[in-house]
Design a protein around this motif. Structure first.
Motif, PDB file in Angstrom:
ATOM      1  N   GLY A  25       0.785  -1.228   0.000  1.00  0.00           N
ATOM      2  CA  GLY A  25       0.000   0.000   0.000  1.00  0.00           C
ATOM      3  C   GLY A  25       0.818   1.281   0.000  1.00  0.00           C
ATOM      4  O   GLY A  25       0.259   2.359  -0.190  1.00  0.00           O
ATOM      5  N   LYS A  27       3.077   2.413  -2.130  1.00  0.00           N
ATOM      6  CA  LYS A  27       3.118   3.046  -3.451  1.00  0.00           C
ATOM      7  C   LYS A  27       1.768   3.691  -3.776  1.00  0.00           C
ATOM      8  O   LYS A  27       1.724   4.834  -4.243  1.00  0.00           O
ATOM      9  CB  LYS A  27       3.481   2.019  -4.521  1.00  0.00           C
ATOM     10  CG  LYS A  27       3.612   2.611  -5.902  1.00  0.00           C
ATOM     11  CD  LYS A  27       4.105   1.553  -6.865  1.00  0.00           C
ATOM     12  CE  LYS A  27       4.333   2.097  -8.234  1.00  0.00           C
ATOM     13  NZ  LYS A  27       4.838   1.071  -9.157  1.00  0.00           N
ATOM     14  N   GLU A  28       0.685   2.968  -3.525  1.00  0.00           N
ATOM     15  CA  GLU A  28      -0.643   3.519  -3.793  1.00  0.00           C
ATOM     16  C   GLU A  28      -0.892   4.771  -2.962  1.00  0.00           C
ATOM     17  O   GLU A  28      -1.492   5.728  -3.435  1.00  0.00           O
ATOM     18  CB  GLU A  28      -1.721   2.463  -3.536  1.00  0.00           C
ATOM     19  CG  GLU A  28      -1.796   1.393  -4.608  1.00  0.00           C
ATOM     20  CD  GLU A  28      -0.619   0.409  -4.608  1.00  0.00           C
ATOM     21  OE1 GLU A  28       0.079   0.293  -3.578  1.00  0.00           O
ATOM     22  OE2 GLU A  28      -0.390  -0.232  -5.652  1.00  0.00           O
ATOM     23  N   ARG A  29      -0.429   4.771  -1.718  1.00  0.00           N
ATOM     24  CA  ARG A  29      -0.574   5.941  -0.846  1.00  0.00           C
ATOM     25  C   ARG A  29       0.206   7.123  -1.427  1.00  0.00           C
ATOM     26  O   ARG A  29      -0.295   8.253  -1.478  1.00  0.00           O
ATOM     27  CB  ARG A  29      -0.093   5.605   0.565  1.00  0.00           C
ATOM     28  CG  ARG A  29      -0.573   6.538   1.618  1.00  0.00           C
ATOM     29  CD  ARG A  29      -0.427   5.993   3.046  1.00  0.00           C
ATOM     30  NE  ARG A  29       0.753   5.182   3.288  1.00  0.00           N
ATOM     31  CZ  ARG A  29       0.764   3.831   3.406  1.00  0.00           C
ATOM     32  NH1 ARG A  29      -0.364   3.145   3.317  1.00  0.00           N
ATOM     33  NH2 ARG A  29       1.879   3.180   3.636  1.00  0.00           N
ATOM     34  N   ARG A  32      -1.622   8.632  -4.434  1.00  0.00           N
ATOM     35  CA  ARG A  32      -2.744   9.488  -4.030  1.00  0.00           C
ATOM     36  C   ARG A  32      -2.261  10.799  -3.411  1.00  0.00           C
ATOM     37  O   ARG A  32      -2.741  11.879  -3.750  1.00  0.00           O
ATOM     38  CB  ARG A  32      -3.630   8.766  -3.022  1.00  0.00           C
ATOM     39  CG  ARG A  32      -4.423   7.624  -3.594  1.00  0.00           C
ATOM     40  CD  ARG A  32      -5.321   7.014  -2.499  1.00  0.00           C
ATOM     41  NE  ARG A  32      -5.768   5.685  -2.809  1.00  0.00           N
ATOM     42  CZ  ARG A  32      -6.740   5.394  -3.663  1.00  0.00           C
ATOM     43  NH1 ARG A  32      -7.349   6.346  -4.303  1.00  0.00           N
ATOM     44  NH2 ARG A  32      -7.094   4.147  -3.871  1.00  0.00           N
ATOM     45  N   PRO A  39      -4.962   5.330  -8.131  1.00  0.00           N
ATOM     46  CA  PRO A  39      -3.993   4.379  -8.692  1.00  0.00           C
ATOM     47  C   PRO A  39      -4.335   3.884 -10.089  1.00  0.00           C
ATOM     48  O   PRO A  39      -3.445   3.749 -10.933  1.00  0.00           O
ATOM     49  CB  PRO A  39      -3.985   3.239  -7.667  1.00  0.00           C
ATOM     50  CG  PRO A  39      -4.298   3.928  -6.378  1.00  0.00           C
ATOM     51  CD  PRO A  39      -5.314   4.986  -6.752  1.00  0.00           C
ATOM     52  N   TYR A  42      -3.258   6.522 -12.479  1.00  0.00           N
ATOM     53  CA  TYR A  42      -1.798   6.541 -12.494  1.00  0.00           C
ATOM     54  C   TYR A  42      -1.255   5.469 -13.443  1.00  0.00           C
ATOM     55  O   TYR A  42      -0.391   5.744 -14.279  1.00  0.00           O
ATOM     56  CB  TYR A  42      -1.273   6.308 -11.072  1.00  0.00           C
ATOM     57  CG  TYR A  42       0.209   6.055 -11.002  1.00  0.00           C
ATOM     58  CD1 TYR A  42       1.117   7.109 -10.961  1.00  0.00           C
ATOM     59  CD2 TYR A  42       0.714   4.761 -10.975  1.00  0.00           C
ATOM     60  CE1 TYR A  42       2.476   6.883 -10.894  1.00  0.00           C
ATOM     61  CE2 TYR A  42       2.079   4.523 -10.911  1.00  0.00           C
ATOM     62  CZ  TYR A  42       2.954   5.586 -10.866  1.00  0.00           C
ATOM     63  OH  TYR A  42       4.302   5.350 -10.804  1.00  0.00           O
ATOM     64  N   TYR A  43      -1.764   4.250 -13.306  1.00  0.00           N
ATOM     65  CA  TYR A  43      -1.263   3.159 -14.141  1.00  0.00           C
ATOM     66  C   TYR A  43      -1.660   3.345 -15.608  1.00  0.00           C
ATOM     67  O   TYR A  43      -0.913   2.931 -16.501  1.00  0.00           O
ATOM     68  CB  TYR A  43      -1.693   1.799 -13.591  1.00  0.00           C
ATOM     69  CG  TYR A  43      -0.924   1.455 -12.340  1.00  0.00           C
ATOM     70  CD1 TYR A  43       0.439   1.179 -12.395  1.00  0.00           C
ATOM     71  CD2 TYR A  43      -1.542   1.437 -11.097  1.00  0.00           C
ATOM     72  CE1 TYR A  43       1.162   0.888 -11.255  1.00  0.00           C
ATOM     73  CE2 TYR A  43      -0.824   1.147  -9.945  1.00  0.00           C
ATOM     74  CZ  TYR A  43       0.524   0.874 -10.026  1.00  0.00           C
ATOM     75  OH  TYR A  43       1.241   0.599  -8.894  1.00  0.00           O
TER      76      TYR A  43
END
Length: 77
Positions: A25, A27-29, A32, A39, A42-43
């Motif tokens: 989590g 990277k996802e944090r 954001r 996310p 982003y991808y």
């Protein structure tokens, strides 16, 4: 086409992808909090950047690494 440069968001996406993250989590944090993106978005942006010659010129090491990962995943399917 002229040698257009990546915009700030595109540069930030590649910079974030260049880093390593500890723990699930993280990277996802960062996606954001630092970029203000979901996310999934982003991808989507990252995947488009991998096919963009401007991104390759800006950060060839990261882009080529991610292209190899993407191709390996496609080959597994």
């Amino acid at each position: 086409m002229e040698h257009a440069e990546l915009d700030r968001r595109e540069q930030d996406v590649l910079a974030l992808e260049h880093r390593s993250f500890a723990g699930p989590g993280a990277k996802e944090r960062a996606i954001r909090e630092e970029l203000g993106l979901a996310p999934v978005r982003y991808y989507q942006l990252l995947n488009a950047l991998l096919d963009d010659q401007r991104a390759l010129a800006f950060d060839p090491v990261t882009v080529n690494r991610l292209r190899r990962v993407r191709e390996a995943r496609r080959a597994e399917r």
